[in-house]
Design a protein around this motif. Structure first.
Motif, mmCIF file in Angstrom:
data_model
loop_
_atom_site.group_PDB
_atom_site.id
_atom_site.type_symbol
_atom_site.label_atom_id
_atom_site.label_comp_id
_atom_site.label_asym_id
_atom_site.label_seq_id
_atom_site.Cartn_x
_atom_site.Cartn_y
_atom_site.Cartn_z
ATOM 1 N N CYS A 27 0.715 -1.378 -0.012
ATOM 2 C CA CYS A 27 -0.127 0.115 0.544
ATOM 3 C C CYS A 27 0.800 1.244 -0.141
ATOM 4 C CB CYS A 27 -0.811 -0.436 1.229
ATOM 5 S SG CYS A 27 -2.041 1.676 0.605
ATOM 6 N N CYS A 29 1.078 4.845 0.562
ATOM 7 C CA CYS A 29 0.213 6.273 1.289
ATOM 8 C C CYS A 29 0.905 6.522 1.833
ATOM 9 C CB CYS A 29 -0.885 5.320 2.506
ATOM 10 S SG CYS A 29 -1.902 4.548 1.879
ATOM 11 N N CYS A 36 -5.599 7.237 3.977
ATOM 12 C CA CYS A 36 -4.366 6.616 4.408
ATOM 13 C C CYS A 36 -4.565 5.824 5.879
ATOM 14 C CB CYS A 36 -3.149 6.519 3.771
ATOM 15 S SG CYS A 36 -3.279 7.388 1.719
ATOM 16 N N TYR A 39 -7.280 3.699 6.847
ATOM 17 C CA TYR A 39 -7.547 1.714 5.515
ATOM 18 C C TYR A 39 -6.400 1.388 6.225
ATOM 19 C CZ TYR A 39 -6.835 -0.336 1.540
ATOM 20 O OH TYR A 39 -6.636 -1.919 0.749
ATOM 21 N N GLN A 40 -5.063 1.822 7.282
ATOM 22 C CA GLN A 40 -4.483 1.020 7.535
ATOM 23 C C GLN A 40 -5.091 0.159 8.286
ATOM 24 O OE1 GLN A 40 -1.469 3.574 9.064
ATOM 25 N NE2 GLN A 40 -0.262 1.427 8.833
ATOM 26 N N PHE A 43 -6.270 -2.301 5.655
ATOM 27 C CA PHE A 43 -4.711 -3.541 4.989
ATOM 28 C C PHE A 43 -4.588 -4.336 6.408
ATOM 29 C CE2 PHE A 43 -0.643 -3.333 3.161
ATOM 30 C CZ PHE A 43 -0.696 -3.123 1.636
ATOM 31 N N TRP A 57 3.748 -1.212 3.773
ATOM 32 C CA TRP A 57 2.919 -0.397 4.091
ATOM 33 C C TRP A 57 4.394 0.107 3.953
ATOM 34 C CZ3 TRP A 57 -1.616 1.153 4.551
ATOM 35 C CH2 TRP A 57 -2.345 2.247 4.529
ATOM 36 N N PRO A 76 -5.959 4.733 -1.652
ATOM 37 C CA PRO A 76 -4.576 4.109 -1.623
ATOM 38 C C PRO A 76 -4.157 3.514 -3.133
ATOM 39 C CG PRO A 76 -6.398 3.248 -0.489
ATOM 40 C CD PRO A 76 -6.595 4.127 -0.761
ATOM 41 N N ILE A 78 -2.069 0.870 -4.507
ATOM 42 C CA ILE A 78 -2.126 -0.996 -4.545
ATOM 43 C C ILE A 78 -1.133 -0.935 -5.155
ATOM 44 C CG2 ILE A 78 -2.263 -2.834 -3.463
ATOM 45 C CD1 ILE A 78 -3.981 -1.456 -1.446
#
Length: 129
Positions: A27, A29, A36, A39-40, A43, A57, A76, A78
């Protein structure tokens, strides 16, 4: 295990990537990005549910030189990469189920994804840090 930190957990990343058929799922970010940060956690949960893959990350502000002149403008972003080539590189909506579906059958990922950074090479390089 949560997504790996490319500096603090470099040895673990190298060990995982040296395992045959291991997909790199990165990811890309930025710490300043609210999307982000939100989202972490999702993820990280995906990393926990796919221990056979290497989730990383990458903060683009800290490691922009690993992106091979690619500008990351949306988050994000990917990158999914196998041993030979990128399989996916692009922005996804910040919902874990989207990435989960993509990873559910890696054979459905693209076999020819042009214009992606070779992040795997940067992570494996002895002078990457």
């Amino acid at each position: 295990m949560a997504a790996l930190d490319p500096v603090a957990q470099r040895d673990l990343i190298i060990a995982k990537l040296n395992t045959p058929d291991t997909l790199l799922v990165a990811c890309l970010c930025a710490a300043w990005c609210g999307t982000c940060r939100e989202y972490q956690q999702a993820f990280d949960a995906l990393a926990d549910s796919h221990p056979e893959m290497c989730f990383v990350w990458v903060d683009i502000e800290d490691h922009g030189d690993w992106l091979d002149d690619h500008d990351i403008e949306n988050f994000p972003t990917i990158l999914i990469q196998d041993e030979q080539r990128p399989r996916f590189f692009g922005t996804v909506l910040p919902f874990a189920n989207i990435l989960e579906r993509m990873l559910g059958d890696p054979a459905t990922l693209g076999s020819n994804t042009p214009q992606a950074p070779d992040l795997r090479a940067h992570l494996m390089a002895t002078n990457a840090l």
